[in-house]
Design a protein around this motif. Sequence first.
Motif, mmCIF file in Angstrom:
data_model
loop_
_atom_site.group_PDB
_atom_site.id
_atom_site.type_symbol
_atom_site.label_atom_id
_atom_site.label_comp_id
_atom_site.label_asym_id
_atom_site.label_seq_id
_atom_site.Cartn_x
_atom_site.Cartn_y
_atom_site.Cartn_z
ATOM 1 N N ARG A 105 -17.752 -18.628 17.512
ATOM 2 C CA ARG A 105 -18.329 -17.541 17.021
ATOM 3 C C ARG A 105 -18.029 -16.294 17.994
ATOM 4 N NH1 ARG A 105 -20.935 -16.235 13.089
ATOM 5 N NH2 ARG A 105 -22.417 -15.130 14.386
ATOM 6 N N LYS A 106 -18.050 -16.385 19.303
ATOM 7 C CA LYS A 106 -17.734 -15.520 20.147
ATOM 8 C C LYS A 106 -16.332 -14.994 19.836
ATOM 9 C CE LYS A 106 -18.648 -16.269 24.547
ATOM 10 N NZ LYS A 106 -19.232 -17.002 25.778
ATOM 11 N N GLU A 107 -15.302 -15.932 19.957
ATOM 12 C CA GLU A 107 -13.890 -15.263 19.461
ATOM 13 C C GLU A 107 -13.560 -14.877 18.140
ATOM 14 O OE1 GLU A 107 -11.464 -18.928 19.606
ATOM 15 O OE2 GLU A 107 -12.127 -18.925 21.760
ATOM 16 N N MET A 108 -14.447 -15.312 17.132
ATOM 17 C CA MET A 108 -14.373 -14.720 15.744
ATOM 18 C C MET A 108 -15.106 -13.211 15.702
ATOM 19 S SD MET A 108 -12.984 -16.047 13.306
ATOM 20 C CE MET A 108 -13.714 -15.320 12.185
ATOM 21 N N HIS A 109 -16.029 -13.044 16.668
ATOM 22 C CA HIS A 109 -16.708 -11.726 16.858
ATOM 23 C C HIS A 109 -15.698 -10.617 17.614
ATOM 24 C CE1 HIS A 109 -20.027 -8.717 17.148
ATOM 25 N NE2 HIS A 109 -19.796 -8.650 18.490
ATOM 26 N N LYS A 110 -15.061 -11.135 18.480
ATOM 27 C CA LYS A 110 -14.134 -10.403 19.049
ATOM 28 C C LYS A 110 -13.163 -9.885 18.133
ATOM 29 C CE LYS A 110 -11.187 -10.863 23.009
ATOM 30 N NZ LYS A 110 -10.685 -11.588 23.909
ATOM 31 N N LEU A 111 -12.627 -10.768 17.544
ATOM 32 C CA LEU A 111 -11.213 -10.658 16.671
ATOM 33 C C LEU A 111 -11.712 -9.786 15.613
ATOM 34 C CD1 LEU A 111 -9.501 -13.935 15.870
ATOM 35 C CD2 LEU A 111 -8.523 -11.932 16.623
ATOM 36 N N GLN A 112 -12.838 -9.798 15.076
ATOM 37 C CA GLN A 112 -13.501 -8.968 13.873
ATOM 38 C C GLN A 112 -13.676 -7.433 14.409
ATOM 39 O OE1 GLN A 112 -16.612 -11.207 12.014
ATOM 40 N NE2 GLN A 112 -15.014 -12.031 10.502
ATOM 41 N N GLN A 113 -14.293 -7.462 15.623
ATOM 42 C CA GLN A 113 -14.595 -5.998 16.356
ATOM 43 C C GLN A 113 -13.009 -5.402 16.355
ATOM 44 O OE1 GLN A 113 -16.482 -6.705 19.838
ATOM 45 N NE2 GLN A 113 -18.281 -5.923 18.968
ATOM 46 N N GLN A 114 -11.961 -6.070 16.695
ATOM 47 C CA GLN A 114 -10.664 -5.663 16.601
ATOM 48 C C GLN A 114 -10.241 -5.174 15.426
ATOM 49 O OE1 GLN A 114 -8.466 -8.352 18.895
ATOM 50 N NE2 GLN A 114 -9.305 -8.166 20.943
ATOM 51 N N MET A 115 -10.385 -6.041 14.472
ATOM 52 C CA MET A 115 -9.949 -5.818 12.978
ATOM 53 C C MET A 115 -10.536 -4.481 12.263
ATOM 54 S SD MET A 115 -9.344 -9.782 11.835
ATOM 55 C CE MET A 115 -9.028 -9.279 10.218
ATOM 56 N N HIS A 116 -11.908 -4.284 12.843
ATOM 57 C CA HIS A 116 -12.505 -3.168 12.323
ATOM 58 C C HIS A 116 -12.142 -1.776 12.874
ATOM 59 C CE1 HIS A 116 -15.190 -5.411 9.648
ATOM 60 N NE2 HIS A 116 -15.506 -6.050 10.490
ATOM 61 N N GLN A 117 -11.888 -2.088 14.149
ATOM 62 C CA GLN A 117 -11.414 -0.848 14.946
ATOM 63 C C GLN A 117 -10.052 -0.481 14.771
ATOM 64 O OE1 GLN A 117 -12.703 -1.997 18.812
ATOM 65 N NE2 GLN A 117 -14.572 -1.851 18.437
ATOM 66 N N LEU A 118 -9.266 -1.292 14.644
ATOM 67 C CA LEU A 118 -7.701 -1.039 14.617
ATOM 68 C C LEU A 118 -7.221 0.202 13.502
ATOM 69 C CD1 LEU A 118 -4.712 -1.299 16.019
ATOM 70 C CD2 LEU A 118 -4.669 -3.281 14.188
ATOM 71 N N PRO A 119 -7.712 0.010 12.328
ATOM 72 C CA PRO A 119 -7.645 0.763 11.307
ATOM 73 C C PRO A 119 -7.952 2.237 11.313
ATOM 74 C CG PRO A 119 -8.348 -1.323 10.291
ATOM 75 C CD PRO A 119 -8.608 -1.267 11.728
ATOM 76 N N LEU A 120 -9.102 2.131 12.165
ATOM 77 C CA LEU A 120 -9.628 3.589 12.425
ATOM 78 C C LEU A 120 -9.052 4.329 13.407
ATOM 79 C CD1 LEU A 120 -13.267 2.541 11.526
ATOM 80 C CD2 LEU A 120 -11.515 3.575 9.934
ATOM 81 N N SER A 121 -8.179 3.741 14.392
ATOM 82 C CA SER A 121 -7.555 4.349 15.432
ATOM 83 C C SER A 121 -6.177 5.108 15.250
ATOM 84 C CB SER A 121 -7.497 3.301 16.534
ATOM 85 O OG SER A 121 -6.316 2.449 16.280
ATOM 86 N N ALA A 122 -5.792 5.953 16.177
ATOM 87 C CA ALA A 122 -4.652 6.701 15.938
ATOM 88 C C ALA A 122 -3.131 5.773 16.234
ATOM 89 C CB ALA A 122 -4.633 7.824 16.934
ATOM 90 N N ASP A 123 -3.487 4.892 16.848
ATOM 91 C CA ASP A 123 -2.312 3.909 17.041
ATOM 92 C C ASP A 123 -2.380 2.654 16.051
ATOM 93 O OD1 ASP A 123 -4.604 3.139 18.446
ATOM 94 O OD2 ASP A 123 -3.191 2.156 20.071
ATOM 95 N N TYR A 124 -2.618 2.831 14.784
ATOM 96 C CA TYR A 124 -2.667 1.824 13.898
ATOM 97 C C TYR A 124 -1.320 1.159 13.879
ATOM 98 C CZ TYR A 124 -2.774 -1.020 9.749
ATOM 99 O OH TYR A 124 -2.777 -2.084 8.823
ATOM 100 N N ASP A 125 -1.123 -0.086 13.888
ATOM 101 C CA ASP A 125 0.084 -0.835 13.766
ATOM 102 C C ASP A 125 -0.111 -2.140 12.668
ATOM 103 O OD1 ASP A 125 2.468 -1.998 13.761
ATOM 104 O OD2 ASP A 125 2.445 -2.482 15.955
ATOM 105 N N ALA A 126 0.512 -1.852 11.596
ATOM 106 C CA ALA A 126 0.504 -3.052 10.619
ATOM 107 C C ALA A 126 0.984 -4.504 11.453
ATOM 108 C CB ALA A 126 1.386 -2.851 9.410
ATOM 109 N N GLY A 127 1.961 -4.309 12.354
ATOM 110 C CA GLY A 127 2.209 -5.605 12.978
ATOM 111 C C GLY A 127 1.106 -6.173 13.903
ATOM 112 N N LYS A 128 0.298 -5.515 14.519
ATOM 113 C CA LYS A 128 -0.873 -5.678 15.393
ATOM 114 C C LYS A 128 -1.946 -6.176 14.284
ATOM 115 C CE LYS A 128 -0.532 -2.521 18.978
ATOM 116 N NZ LYS A 128 -1.260 -0.943 19.834
ATOM 117 N N MET A 129 -2.019 -5.717 13.215
ATOM 118 C CA MET A 129 -3.222 -6.104 12.239
ATOM 119 C C MET A 129 -3.006 -7.444 11.585
ATOM 120 S SD MET A 129 -5.959 -5.285 11.243
ATOM 121 C CE MET A 129 -7.225 -5.041 10.069
ATOM 122 N N LYS A 130 -1.568 -7.662 11.482
ATOM 123 C CA LYS A 130 -1.106 -8.971 10.819
ATOM 124 C C LYS A 130 -1.309 -9.999 11.992
ATOM 125 C CE LYS A 130 2.627 -11.632 8.603
ATOM 126 N NZ LYS A 130 2.080 -12.729 9.018
#
Length: 173
Positions: A105-130
């Motif tokens: 649960r802790k690891e999933m929470h951390k990953l999901q936070q990153q997945m929600h923040q990345l598309p809303l940042s100036a340095d979005y990278d499709a490779g990072k999201m993948k």
Amino acid sequence: MKSSSRILASLLLASGLTFATTTMAEHRHDQAKQCPGKSGMGMMGGGMMGGGMMGGGMMGGGMMGGMGDPDHKPPFLRGVDLTEEQRDKIFEITYAQIPVHRTFRKEMHKLQQQMHQLPLSADYDAGKMKKLVDTQTKLQAEHMLKMAEAHNKIYKLLTDEQRKELAEHKKKD
């Protein structure tokens, strides 16, 4: 003495489950604030917390869902009569899964936070999201394998007669 040990173990389990539930509720609340038009499911459609494995799969109605049962048996064993020794061993197996669930649960929470923040940042990278999506998929698969192993350990505790009884109950469902 054995009774007090069970009470203590039950209290520890309850506090762990309360923590997990609170964490999930807080996560959904945070998602709802970030993406109000998504009904609390967040931008990624909910994933595991929005109705996937956690919403009714392994945890919601699987391994940990039976902890409120006085026999401490998972829901898939409902209707199967167990010996005291079997109930004790099943309790040990399910109790051992608490840290596994918590880490997951802790690891999933951390990953999901990153997945929600990345598309809303100036340095979005499709490779990072993948990479994040691939990591989440791998984490889910590993967790499901661990839960399947625990279920199999429990299944192996059953006698042939109990396995037949279990199969009959499955047919009715």
